[in-house]
Design a protein around this motif. Structure first.
Motif, PDB file in Angstrom:
ATOM      1  N   ARG A   1      33.837  54.265  59.322  1.00  0.00           N
ATOM      2  CA  ARG A   1      35.365  55.022  59.662  1.00  0.00           C
ATOM      3  C   ARG A   1      36.439  54.553  58.754  1.00  0.00           C
ATOM      4  NH1 ARG A   1      36.283  55.143  65.541  1.00  0.00           N
ATOM      5  NH2 ARG A   1      34.520  56.005  65.560  1.00  0.00           N
ATOM      6  N   ASN A   2      36.483  53.501  58.803  1.00  0.00           N
ATOM      7  CA  ASN A   2      37.609  52.827  58.019  1.00  0.00           C
ATOM      8  C   ASN A   2      37.387  52.725  56.520  1.00  0.00           C
ATOM      9  OD1 ASN A   2      37.699  51.847  60.727  1.00  0.00           O
ATOM     10  ND2 ASN A   2      38.524  49.900  60.216  1.00  0.00           N
ATOM     11  N   PHE A   3      36.230  52.664  55.966  1.00  0.00           N
ATOM     12  CA  PHE A   3      36.042  52.394  54.507  1.00  0.00           C
ATOM     13  C   PHE A   3      35.913  54.137  54.132  1.00  0.00           C
ATOM     14  CE2 PHE A   3      32.787  52.796  51.264  1.00  0.00           C
ATOM     15  CZ  PHE A   3      33.609  52.427  50.193  1.00  0.00           C
ATOM     16  N   ALA A   4      35.351  54.836  54.955  1.00  0.00           N
ATOM     17  CA  ALA A   4      35.126  56.250  54.391  1.00  0.00           C
ATOM     18  C   ALA A   4      36.396  56.808  54.383  1.00  0.00           C
ATOM     19  CB  ALA A   4      34.149  56.852  55.121  1.00  0.00           C
ATOM     20  N   ASN A   5      37.428  56.809  55.080  1.00  0.00           N
ATOM     21  CA  ASN A   5      38.692  57.298  55.078  1.00  0.00           C
ATOM     22  C   ASN A   5      39.706  56.823  54.547  1.00  0.00           C
ATOM     23  OD1 ASN A   5      37.260  59.302  56.720  1.00  0.00           O
ATOM     24  ND2 ASN A   5      37.747  58.345  58.488  1.00  0.00           N
ATOM     25  N   LEU A   6      39.353  55.407  53.948  1.00  0.00           N
ATOM     26  CA  LEU A   6      40.499  54.765  53.338  1.00  0.00           C
ATOM     27  C   LEU A   6      41.145  55.693  52.227  1.00  0.00           C
ATOM     28  CD1 LEU A   6      41.684  52.029  53.454  1.00  0.00           C
ATOM     29  CD2 LEU A   6      39.960  51.179  51.755  1.00  0.00           C
ATOM     30  N   GLN A   7      42.349  55.599  52.233  1.00  0.00           N
ATOM     31  CA  GLN A   7      43.243  56.416  51.180  1.00  0.00           C
ATOM     32  C   GLN A   7      44.290  55.347  50.416  1.00  0.00           C
ATOM     33  OE1 GLN A   7      44.728  60.059  52.011  1.00  0.00           O
ATOM     34  NE2 GLN A   7      42.907  60.905  52.292  1.00  0.00           N
ATOM     35  N   LEU A   8      44.239  55.581  49.006  1.00  0.00           N
ATOM     36  CA  LEU A   8      45.329  54.906  48.361  1.00  0.00           C
ATOM     37  C   LEU A   8      46.122  55.774  47.534  1.00  0.00           C
ATOM     38  CD1 LEU A   8      45.415  51.753  48.055  1.00  0.00           C
ATOM     39  CD2 LEU A   8      44.252  52.148  45.896  1.00  0.00           C
ATOM     40  N   PHE A   9      47.425  55.589  47.749  1.00  0.00           N
ATOM     41  CA  PHE A   9      48.523  56.583  47.044  1.00  0.00           C
ATOM     42  C   PHE A   9      48.033  58.032  47.307  1.00  0.00           C
ATOM     43  CE2 PHE A   9      48.154  52.946  44.064  1.00  0.00           C
ATOM     44  CZ  PHE A   9      49.201  52.376  44.536  1.00  0.00           C
ATOM     45  N   GLY A  10      47.608  58.295  48.536  1.00  0.00           N
ATOM     46  CA  GLY A  10      47.329  59.744  48.832  1.00  0.00           C
ATOM     47  C   GLY A  10      45.657  60.298  48.708  1.00  0.00           C
ATOM     48  N   LEU A  11      45.019  59.351  47.864  1.00  0.00           N
ATOM     49  CA  LEU A  11      43.890  59.775  47.470  1.00  0.00           C
ATOM     50  C   LEU A  11      42.672  58.890  47.982  1.00  0.00           C
ATOM     51  CD1 LEU A  11      44.353  60.640  43.539  1.00  0.00           C
ATOM     52  CD2 LEU A  11      43.730  62.405  45.327  1.00  0.00           C
ATOM     53  N   PRO A  12      41.708  59.470  48.228  1.00  0.00           N
ATOM     54  CA  PRO A  12      40.488  58.766  48.729  1.00  0.00           C
ATOM     55  C   PRO A  12      40.236  57.497  47.782  1.00  0.00           C
ATOM     56  CG  PRO A  12      39.962  60.956  49.075  1.00  0.00           C
ATOM     57  CD  PRO A  12      41.067  60.967  48.070  1.00  0.00           C
ATOM     58  N   VAL A  13      39.738  56.390  48.280  1.00  0.00           N
ATOM     59  CA  VAL A  13      39.466  55.267  47.384  1.00  0.00           C
ATOM     60  C   VAL A  13      37.981  55.627  46.696  1.00  0.00           C
ATOM     61  CG1 VAL A  13      38.244  53.019  47.467  1.00  0.00           C
ATOM     62  CG2 VAL A  13      40.307  53.614  48.917  1.00  0.00           C
ATOM     63  N   ILE A  14      37.448  56.605  47.262  1.00  0.00           N
ATOM     64  CA  ILE A  14      36.137  56.963  46.512  1.00  0.00           C
ATOM     65  C   ILE A  14      36.497  57.551  45.047  1.00  0.00           C
ATOM     66  CG2 ILE A  14      34.239  58.518  46.365  1.00  0.00           C
ATOM     67  CD1 ILE A  14      34.310  58.326  49.477  1.00  0.00           C
ATOM     68  N   VAL A  15      37.662  58.358  45.123  1.00  0.00           N
ATOM     69  CA  VAL A  15      38.263  58.904  43.791  1.00  0.00           C
ATOM     70  C   VAL A  15      38.280  57.655  42.660  1.00  0.00           C
ATOM     71  CG1 VAL A  15      39.826  60.229  42.648  1.00  0.00           C
ATOM     72  CG2 VAL A  15      39.111  61.147  44.812  1.00  0.00           C
ATOM     73  N   TYR A  16      39.103  56.742  43.160  1.00  0.00           N
ATOM     74  CA  TYR A  16      39.314  55.586  41.986  1.00  0.00           C
ATOM     75  C   TYR A  16      37.971  54.935  41.777  1.00  0.00           C
ATOM     76  CZ  TYR A  16      43.947  56.461  43.851  1.00  0.00           C
ATOM     77  OH  TYR A  16      45.126  56.968  44.066  1.00  0.00           O
ATOM     78  N   LEU A  17      37.173  54.640  42.697  1.00  0.00           N
ATOM     79  CA  LEU A  17      35.958  54.047  42.569  1.00  0.00           C
ATOM     80  C   LEU A  17      35.342  54.935  41.567  1.00  0.00           C
ATOM     81  CD1 LEU A  17      34.212  51.956  43.435  1.00  0.00           C
ATOM     82  CD2 LEU A  17      32.999  53.216  44.900  1.00  0.00           C
ATOM     83  N   THR A  18      35.207  56.179  41.610  1.00  0.00           N
ATOM     84  CA  THR A  18      34.323  57.042  40.759  1.00  0.00           C
ATOM     85  C   THR A  18      35.115  56.745  39.219  1.00  0.00           C
ATOM     86  OG1 THR A  18      34.083  58.534  42.442  1.00  0.00           O
ATOM     87  CG2 THR A  18      33.775  59.343  40.145  1.00  0.00           C
ATOM     88  N   ILE A  19      36.480  56.784  39.197  1.00  0.00           N
ATOM     89  CA  ILE A  19      36.968  56.782  37.711  1.00  0.00           C
ATOM     90  C   ILE A  19      36.403  55.447  37.486  1.00  0.00           C
ATOM     91  CG2 ILE A  19      39.203  56.317  36.964  1.00  0.00           C
ATOM     92  CD1 ILE A  19      40.352  58.417  38.680  1.00  0.00           C
ATOM     93  N   VAL A  20      36.694  54.211  37.882  1.00  0.00           N
ATOM     94  CA  VAL A  20      36.222  52.584  37.637  1.00  0.00           C
ATOM     95  C   VAL A  20      34.611  53.140  36.964  1.00  0.00           C
ATOM     96  CG1 VAL A  20      35.760  50.649  38.356  1.00  0.00           C
ATOM     97  CG2 VAL A  20      37.700  51.522  39.121  1.00  0.00           C
ATOM     98  N   ILE A  21      33.906  53.588  37.636  1.00  0.00           N
ATOM     99  CA  ILE A  21      32.437  53.762  37.108  1.00  0.00           C
ATOM    100  C   ILE A  21      32.146  54.556  36.142  1.00  0.00           C
ATOM    101  CG2 ILE A  21      30.061  54.503  38.053  1.00  0.00           C
ATOM    102  CD1 ILE A  21      30.737  53.865  40.645  1.00  0.00           C
ATOM    103  N   LEU A  22      32.893  55.674  36.049  1.00  0.00           N
ATOM    104  CA  LEU A  22      32.792  56.618  34.842  1.00  0.00           C
ATOM    105  C   LEU A  22      33.421  55.980  33.473  1.00  0.00           C
ATOM    106  CD1 LEU A  22      33.903  60.137  36.117  1.00  0.00           C
ATOM    107  CD2 LEU A  22      31.762  59.297  35.742  1.00  0.00           C
ATOM    108  N   PHE A  23      34.713  54.982  33.900  1.00  0.00           N
ATOM    109  CA  PHE A  23      35.011  54.264  32.676  1.00  0.00           C
ATOM    110  C   PHE A  23      33.997  53.546  32.311  1.00  0.00           C
ATOM    111  CE2 PHE A  23      37.731  51.017  30.834  1.00  0.00           C
ATOM    112  CZ  PHE A  23      38.229  51.706  30.016  1.00  0.00           C
ATOM    113  N   ALA A  24      33.402  52.571  33.177  1.00  0.00           N
ATOM    114  CA  ALA A  24      32.541  51.448  32.966  1.00  0.00           C
ATOM    115  C   ALA A  24      31.152  52.059  32.277  1.00  0.00           C
ATOM    116  CB  ALA A  24      31.996  50.794  33.980  1.00  0.00           C
ATOM    117  N   VAL A  25      30.828  53.271  32.407  1.00  0.00           N
ATOM    118  CA  VAL A  25      29.728  53.953  31.944  1.00  0.00           C
ATOM    119  C   VAL A  25      30.101  54.340  30.505  1.00  0.00           C
ATOM    120  CG1 VAL A  25      28.154  55.876  31.820  1.00  0.00           C
ATOM    121  CG2 VAL A  25      28.411  54.744  34.096  1.00  0.00           C
TER     122      VAL A  25
END
Lengths: 338, 336
Positions: free
Chosen positions: B174-198
């Motif tokens: 529940r908590n992790f899946a719905n976690l938001q940061l600056f109005g966006l889901p954390v998953i979006v930031y995580l994706t950006i980090v992963i894409l940048f790493a790739v």
């Protein structure tokens, strides 16, 4: 033929013991492994060896062998058809719906069966033409084309009838195409044999068939030889889809219903059967007999595992491992061949 | 001949170059903007922030798994097992969390971290096996990954008997899946980090350049002293790990370990990569375009939802888009 001459030559040169290995390297050990597997399951479960079960194995494997023979055409040209499984589902559902519609409209059972068979076959031809045109005329990778077609067929199979099986098909359909005997053979086995005969003749006696081997071995050579390579390449996918639709119609008769899940794992199994049997993934190598042995082997394995009560999910795991192992040994064999 | 070497910029040449850029870099963004506007005009609910966030979230899962698929395609292979890996990750992770929770009920964060680790190790293991069999035993990648797909789904289904695994800590589901940061889901930031790493790994590291080299010409790369075996294994491990990460994120979203998790992921990941211009012959591909391809698919899927089209129709549309994208790619050179 060359391989046979080679074997005879090696017998005369190296004596018998060496030649057995040579025979295995040339023809594969699959026929031997097939017999050993059959006997091994017989030892574990004596009921496995009854004549009744042997007939059951033949019946079950006839469908897979038809699909493997279908897959043989694109495989010869260095392609494959990933859409086989889902196209089976789509045709099963669509033909059953046609049958029911005609039956409701006219109440004429023979007409309904003929309409369903024609409709199912027609859809098969259409699928084949689309696949073939995309691969040959547009030059799109067969992997992409047939993967896309798989998505389309999957979507249609699950939406056409709302995702439910189409029940209440006329009994006559199942009676004729699944439970009757033609010339003393079950209908599916007889159809399978006829198809195998026709495919064998096409592949060994017609310009089209011989060209498929050439396309697989060297696409450029076909072009240089002045053969219509694009048309033949497209026809390979049409032939594949036609055979698939015949198999799908037989499967529909066996279950007496149009099943959105009829195709299930036939995509994996049809390619696996052909490749385990000895058809090369690199094109240009493979015969009908390979599909027969491969199809029989996979069926014996799965029926045998049912007999000794191996969990269905474990069977899926074993099938995956067998596929990888078979391709590995096949490549090993090809490299070792002198 | 001389003229082609000197940089004479006649209008015709300029126009040709302009068109080339349009086809290779401009078409996809244009298509995205058009789709974006069309969907908005069709139904203004599309513009709603909740819907746009939903699109980004769905695109995120697909972007991660497609980035992995891209790496394998670049090295000259396929990975048909990504869907199976995501499903198996979901199951092993959920089972591990449930077991660990009984052992150490007080340290739920530790349970989650260990559970996720178990999931990722599963992905790593399958990727390593795929890579090992492809690179060292030299078995056709198509057959290897189709086989490991069957194995992965089989193990996942056997371990759960086809029933979803419930009972993961709420911190995760529940908590992790719905976690938001600056109005966006954390998953979006995580994706950006992963894409940048790739992006960095593929563009600016030795290994990344090697992977391109192996994909464009295995023999030449091998003769030039590129450790081809290592490159191929790394590519399959990366693909499986990213599929595994997607499995972890989707499991958090669904809230249970599912052996039937997102069965269309394999088709979609390959579609996103192909739409993004990755070549099936290896050696060509860029993670930015692949991300745009994934975004396109997410938009299309969302558009179908907005038009109230049965979700079972999605594979049909994705299949058609996939073949169309590949067809366009084939026709494009003759247009140039």
């Amino acid at each position: 033929m060359n391989a046979l001459l080679h074997t005879l030559d090696s017998i005369s040169r190296n004596g018998m013991r060496h030649s057995v290995a040579q025979l295995g390297i040339n023809y594969g050990f699959l026929p031997v492994i097939l017999v050993l597997t059959y006997l091994a399951f017989g030892v574990l479960e004596p009921r496995f060896l009854t004549a009744n079960n042997a007939l059951n194995i033949l019946k079950q494997s006839s469908y897979l062998i038809i699909f493997a023979a279908a897959q043989l055409f694109p495989l010869l040209t260095r392609g494959y058809d990933l859409s086989v499984g889902m196209v089976i589902s789509m045709i099963s559902v669509a033909s059953a719906m046609i049958m029911m519609a005609v039956l409701h409209a006219t109440n004429d059972v023979p007409l309904a069966i003929v309409a369903a068979a024609c409709g199912g076959f027609g859809i098969g031809v259409l699928v084949g033409v689309i696949n073939g045109a995309c691969v040959a005329a547009l030059g799109i990778n067969p992997f992409i084309v047939t993967l896309g077609m798989q998505g389309v067929a999957f979507g249609l199979a699950t939406t056409l009838s709302g995702g439910f099986p189409v029940y209440n098909l006329p009994d006559a359909y199942s009676k004729i195409f699944a439970y009757s005997n033609w010339l003393g053979l079950p209908a599916s086995v007889a159809t399978c044999l006829i198809i195998l005969g026709i495919v064998h003749i096409i592949l060994s006696r017609t310009v089209f068939g011989r060209s498929l081997y050439l396309i697989g071995a060297s696409p450029r050579a076909v072009h240089v030889a002045g053969l219509p390579s694009h048309r033949y390449n497209a026809l390979a996918y049409v032939a594949c889809a036609c055979l698939t639709s015949i198999g799908a119609l037989l499967l529909t008769a066996r279950t007496a219903s149009g099943e959105p899940n009829a195709g299930g794992d036939f995509m994996l199994k049809s390619i696996a059967a052909a490749v385990i049997g000895g058809v090369s993934l690199r094109g240009g190598e493979g015969r009908v007999i390979h599909c027969v042995f491969g199809g029989l082997f996979i069926t014996v394995l799965s029926i045998g595992m049912n007999f000794v009560r191996v969990d269905g999910y474990i069977q899926q795991i074993i099938l995956g491992i067998v596929v990888i192992a078979a391709v590995y040994f096949d490549q090993f064999r090809r490299r070792t061949r002198l | 001949m001389v003229e082609t070497h000197t940089h004479v910029r006649t209008p015709a040449v300029q126009w040709r170059q302009y068109r080339r850029y349009l086809v290779s870099y401009g078409l996809l963004p244009c298509l995205l903007v058009m789709l974006f506007l069309l969907l908005g005009f069709y139904d203004e609910r599309f513009w709603r922030v909740t819907n746009l966030i939903n699109v980004m979230r769905n695109a995120s899962y697909l972007m991660i798994i497609s980035a992995g698929q891209m790496i394998v395609l670049i090295v000259g292979g396929f990975d048909l097992s990504v869907g199976g890996v995501a499903a198996l990750t979901s199951v092993t992770m959920a089972l591990a969390m449930v077991q660990l929770r009984n052992l150490i009920p007080d340290a739920l964060t530790t349970v989650v971290v260990l559970g996720v680790l178990v999931g990722l190790i599963t992905g790593f293991a399958i990727g390593f096996l795929n890579g090992f069999v492809v690179a060292i035993l030299r078995v056709n990648p198509f057959m290897v990954t189709i086989g490991s797909m069957s194995v992965a789904y089989g193990v996942a289904l056997y371990a759960t008997a086809g029933v979803p695994v419930y009972g993961m800590p709420e911190v995760f589901s529940r908590n992790f899946a719905n976690l938001q940061l600056f109005g966006l889901p954390v998953i979006v930031y995580l994706t950006i980090v992963i894409l940048f790493a790739v992006w960095v790994a593929m563009g600016s590291t030795k290994l990344g350049r090697y992977i391109y080299a192996v994909g464009s010409n295995l023999h030449a790369a091998s003769l030039s002293g590129v450790p081809t075996t290592v490159c191929i294994i790394v590519a399959y491990v990366a693909s499986s790990l990213l599929a595994s990460v997607t499995g972890v994120l989707l499991t958090a979203r669904v809230g249970s370990g599912e052996a039937n998790l997102a069965q269309t992921l394999m088709l979609e990941s390959i579609a996103a990569a192909i739409i993004g211009g990755v070549s099936l012959r290896g050696g060509v591909g860029h993670v930015g375009s692949v991300a745009l391809g994934a975004l396109l698919l997410a938009l299309v899927t969302n558009g179908l939802d907005i038009m109230h089209i049965n979700s079972l129709f999605q594979p049909i549309v994705i299949g058609v888009v996939l073949v169309a994208a590949a067809g366009l790619d084939r026709i494009a050179p003759t247009v140039r």
